[in-house]
Every structure is written in C-alpha cells, then in structure tokens.
Design an enzyme around this catalytic site. Structure first.
Site, short mmCIF file in Angstrom:
data_model
loop_
_atom_site.label_atom_id
_atom_site.label_comp_id
_atom_site.label_asym_id
_atom_site.label_seq_id
_atom_site.Cartn_x
_atom_site.Cartn_y
_atom_site.Cartn_z
N ASN A 4 -10.25 -1.08 0.26
CA ASN A 4 -11.65 -0.51 0.92
C ASN A 4 -11.63 1.28 0.89
OD1 ASN A 4 -9.31 -0.59 2.79
ND2 ASN A 4 -10.66 0.14 4.32
N HIS A 5 -10.74 1.76 0.40
CA HIS A 5 -10.69 3.08 0.16
C HIS A 5 -10.88 3.49 -1.09
CE1 HIS A 5 -9.87 4.25 4.31
NE2 HIS A 5 -8.96 3.62 4.26
N ASN A 55 -4.07 4.05 -0.80
CA ASN A 55 -3.90 5.08 0.06
C ASN A 55 -2.94 6.22 -0.42
OD1 ASN A 55 -3.63 2.38 2.19
ND2 ASN A 55 -5.16 3.57 2.52
N HIS A 90 -3.20 -4.28 3.07
CA HIS A 90 -4.23 -3.53 3.82
C HIS A 90 -3.61 -3.19 5.26
CE1 HIS A 90 -7.89 -1.91 5.64
NE2 HIS A 90 -8.00 -2.95 6.55
N ASP A 146 0.61 -1.08 -0.01
CA ASP A 146 0.11 -0.01 -0.03
C ASP A 146 0.97 1.29 -0.03
OD1 ASP A 146 -1.14 -2.33 1.38
OD2 ASP A 146 -2.87 -1.16 1.50
#
Length: 261
Positions: free
Chosen positions: A67-68, A40, A176, A8
């Site tokens: 999830n973002h 991210n 994550h 990430d």
C-alpha cells in the site's frame, strides 16, 4: 525447489540488516529463489530505485510492494523499467508497473510470482480473488510453481485467500502487519501458507516505528509524524520447499533472527 521470503523491510536499519544477512541466510537454507517485500524500505514508507537496486544487488531475486508503493515519486517510472519489482496486481488497468511475472530460478525452474493487496481496512482496489484466477491462468504452461504475496490487514481475508488458492498456488504468504504469525502450515490441497511473514526492522518498536511516538498518537489522537525506531533488528521470513513436478509445497518453516546489529 526452495524459496526464501523476507517480510516487510522497514527503514535503513531494516534494509541494512536484510542486505547483511542475505548471504548468511542463503548459506544456511540454500534457496533457489529469494523474494523480499520492500514497501517500507525508504524511511518506513515506500521504496526508491536506489534502494531497490541495492536489495537486488545484495541477493533479492524479486521485490514485492504494497500500500506504500506510490509514496516515493521516483519509483513510478522505475516500475516500468525493472521487471524484478512488483506492485500489487489488483491496481486498476493502466497503473504503472506490473503485479506478476514468471521468473527463472537459479536451478532453472520457472516460478510465477504475484503481488496482491487486500481490501478489508485497505484501499478499494479490484477484487484480489478474481485477479488471482486470471494470474494463475496466465501462469499455466509457463510455470508450475507460483508464489503469492498477499499484502493485507485482516487475518480473515488473508486466510480466505490462502484457502481460495489451496492446491492451485504453491505458496501464499501474508505481509503488511509486520508481526510474524505462528500459523505456518501446508493447507489440505498442498499450498504452503502463513498469515504474516513479519518484518525486517527494529525489534524494540511498534511495527518498526518509534514506540513513544506511536503510543502518544493512541493516547492523544493528535496527528503525529511517525519515525523508524533505532536499535537491534529482528529479521523475519519463511522458507518453503515445493515439488517442481506437481507445484505443491512439501514444507514451510518460519525464520526469525533477533538482535541483529
């Protein structure tokens, strides 16, 4: 066949480090295909088309999300325009974008890449295990090599997913949690696995965020706006070797470079 994956990317400092280091990493490891998780990359939450274009221009062959995905509105139409960016495949039917595709690596080998999201302590999405079955079936006849980025919170769910696909997927990596785990290995039936690749982000931080702000949130339980930390960057990733004839992995190693400025 060698695949490089970066964990990430967090904020401006993380993406600048990723873009700066990708040429060096490619010289060091000579990957045929490079994947970057960019969920991210925009101030710690989501990604924009401009950032995605920059990561692709500077060496990423595919960008995976998590999830973002929907934190930046302008990414929504871009997901339908750019085939090299993937959102989690187990979002419901009709969701913008795509969660898996087959790509051609620099050496001409076809690679199926899928982005999944876990459900434990996460959103209530479709079953990632049965979704993966359908994806692998769609890869059949198109690509022997398959790579799954499983974006999840629980180590147990990630490990279960790895064993579920063991021998059927070439590589399964977790993303994550932003903390690189030390359990990289080849599973019994030939799948390369690691529970979490880690992050490309500020090393003096709490998963990339300003440590003081996060600590205060834990102490006071009061709402607080997190900010991406500053300072030196840690770059985390993996390199996996896969036999293109069998689709089975032969090697996986962690990559971790600290104090990048």
């Amino acid at each position: 066949m060698r695949i490089l994956m970066l964990g990430d990317v967090v904020g401006k400092v993380g993406r600048e480090a990723a873009e700066t280091m990708l040429p060096t990493l490619k010289e060091m490891y000579s990957p045929d295909f490079t994947i970057v998780n960019g969920e991210n990359a925009a101030a710690g939450l989501g990604i924009t088309p401009e950032i995605a274009k920059s990561l692709l221009r500077n060496g990423a062959d595919v960008i995976t999300l998590g999830n973002h995905t929907w934190n930046r509105r302008d990414i929504v139409p871009y997901l339908d325009q750019e085939p090299r960016i993937l959102r989690p495949a187990n979002y419901p039917p009709g969701t913008p974008g795509c969660g898996y595709r087959v790509y051609t690596a620099q050496n001409g080998v076809r690679v199926g890449v899928a982005n999944m999201m876990g459900r434990v302590f996460m959103e209530a999405l479709d079953d990632p295990f049965r979704t993966a079955d359908k994806i692998l079936e769609s890869f059949r006849g198109q690509a022997k090599i398959s790579f799954f980025d499983f974006h999840g919170e629980a180590t147990s769910e990630k490990t279960a997913f790895g064993y579920y696909l063991d021998g059927r997927a070439s590589v399964v990596v977790g993303t994550h949690t932003h903390v690189q785990t030390a359990d990289e290995r080849i599973l019994p039936k030939g799948t390369a696995y690691i529970t979490d690749v880690g992050m490309v982000g500020p090393q003096d931080s709490i998963i990339g965020m300003n440590a003081e702000i996060v600590v205060q949130k834990f102490i006071t339980q009061m709402p607080n706006r997190f900010e991406v930390a500053e300072g030196g960057v840690v770059l985390c990733g993996i390199v996996a070797d896969v036999d293109p004839d069998t689709g089975h992995a032969t090697q996986i190693q962690r990559v971790q470079i600290r104090d990048i400025h």
